[in-house]
Scaffold this active site. Structure first.
Site, short mmCIF file in Angstrom:
data_model
loop_
_atom_site.label_atom_id
_atom_site.label_comp_id
_atom_site.label_asym_id
_atom_site.label_seq_id
_atom_site.Cartn_x
_atom_site.Cartn_y
_atom_site.Cartn_z
N ASP A 1 0.83 -1.21 0.00
CA ASP A 1 0.00 0.00 0.00
C ASP A 1 0.86 1.25 0.00
O ASP A 1 1.80 1.36 0.80
CB ASP A 1 -0.86 0.02 1.28
CG ASP A 1 -2.31 -0.32 1.00
OD1 ASP A 1 -2.78 -0.08 -0.13
OD2 ASP A 1 -2.96 -0.85 1.92
N GLU B 1 -14.18 -1.83 -1.88
CA GLU B 1 -14.42 -1.99 -0.43
C GLU B 1 -15.71 -1.28 -0.02
O GLU B 1 -15.97 -0.13 -0.42
CB GLU B 1 -13.23 -1.41 0.36
CG GLU B 1 -13.44 -1.50 1.88
CD GLU B 1 -12.20 -1.20 2.70
OE1 GLU B 1 -11.12 -0.96 2.14
OE2 GLU B 1 -12.33 -1.22 3.95
O1 KIV Z 1 -4.70 -1.99 4.11
C1 KIV Z 1 -5.54 -2.88 3.91
O2 KIV Z 1 -5.67 -3.83 4.67
C2 KIV Z 1 -6.40 -2.75 2.73
C3 KIV Z 1 -7.46 -3.77 2.54
C4 KIV Z 1 -8.60 -3.46 3.44
C5 KIV Z 1 -7.90 -3.88 1.15
O3 KIV Z 1 -6.27 -1.83 1.99
#
Ligand code: KIV
Length: 244
Positions: free
Chosen positions: A63, A162
């Site tokens: 991320d 989501e």
């Molecule tokens: O950071 C995370 O766990 C996410 C998921 C909820 C898709 O982005």
């Protein structure tokens, strides 16, 4: 499935998961932050590196944390590049549609595979006033659909959906050629993702409706530690078999 370090990455990789996400949910699940806003790029790189050491076969996506990609596309490319080069991720995920289009383009031009994330985007909680299901009303649903089409056009290789109504999840999945990965987006997405700590019951407090708890590790871990304390205090541990 999400993972946050070598141990959790190895666990989900060996269990057969296809795609591992070094998610910024790390912020609240493991680092004690109230939400995903405060986590830094350095913290994400540190944990992505650890996760990469635990992965042998799954695709590892990392991320991009809040404010590492929204302000300028060159900043996004540098942040994503670090998650790939230093962190060992194979791809990155970023939240948002039209508003981050320039950053998505910059990354794809830099040969960095991008996963999109639409609907309930936790990095936007202050704009959206909390964690609420998105796309219930037609204009909102249309905007999510438009963002989904745009992200596909820009070249994202898949899309997390989501916290949206199941019919909208189905409709977006049917419309797009790229795979959709749902979390609270119904059963018709091409794949599903859950936060590891939620599905294993490690997270404290109530979990969203879309979570299914496959274990109650929080309870099990607390009971185990309490048992250990009791046995040490009562001299039942270490026993003869634990001694040299
Ligand atoms: O950071 C995370 O766990 C996410 C998921 C909820 C898709 O982005």
């Amino acid at each position: 499935m999400t993972c946050y370090d070598a141990a959790t990455a190895r666990l989900i990789d060996e269990a057969g998961i296809d795609m591992a996400l070094a998610g910024d949910s790390l912020a609240n699940t493991r680092l004690g932050y109230p939400n995903t806003i405060p986590i830094s790029l350095e913290e994400m790189i540190h944990h992505t590196k650890a996760a990469a050491r635990g992965i042998k076969r799954a695709l590892l996506v990392a991320d991009l944390p809040f404010l590492s990609y929204e302000a300028a596309s060159w900043e996004a490319a540098i942040a994503a590049g670090r998650l790939i080069k230093e962190g060992g991720a194979h791809a990155v995920k970023m939240e948002g549609g039209r508003r981050v289009a320039n950053s998505v383009k910059a990354l794809i031009n830099a040969n960095i595979p991008v996963m999109g994330h639409l609907g309930l985007t936790p990095q936007s909680i202050h704009m959206k006033g909390g964690y609420h299901v998105q796309g219930r009303k037609p204009p909102e649903a249309n905007a999510i659909m438009a963002d989904a089409k745009l992200l596909q056009y820009l070249g994202v290789f898949c899309l997390v959906l989501e916290g949206i109504p199941a019919p909208l999840g189905r409709c977006i999945t049917k419309t797009l050629k790229i795979p959709t990965i749902g979390i609270g987006a119904g059963p018709d997405c091409d794949g599903q993702i859950l936060v590891l700590d939620d599905m294993l019951g490690i997270s404290e407090g109530p979990t969203p409706k879309f979570v299914k708890k496959y274990a109650d590790l929080n309870k099990m871990m607390k009971q185990s530690v309490a048992q250990y304390i009791k046995e040490v205090r009562s001299h039942r541990f270490p026993a003869t078999e634990n001694c040299y």
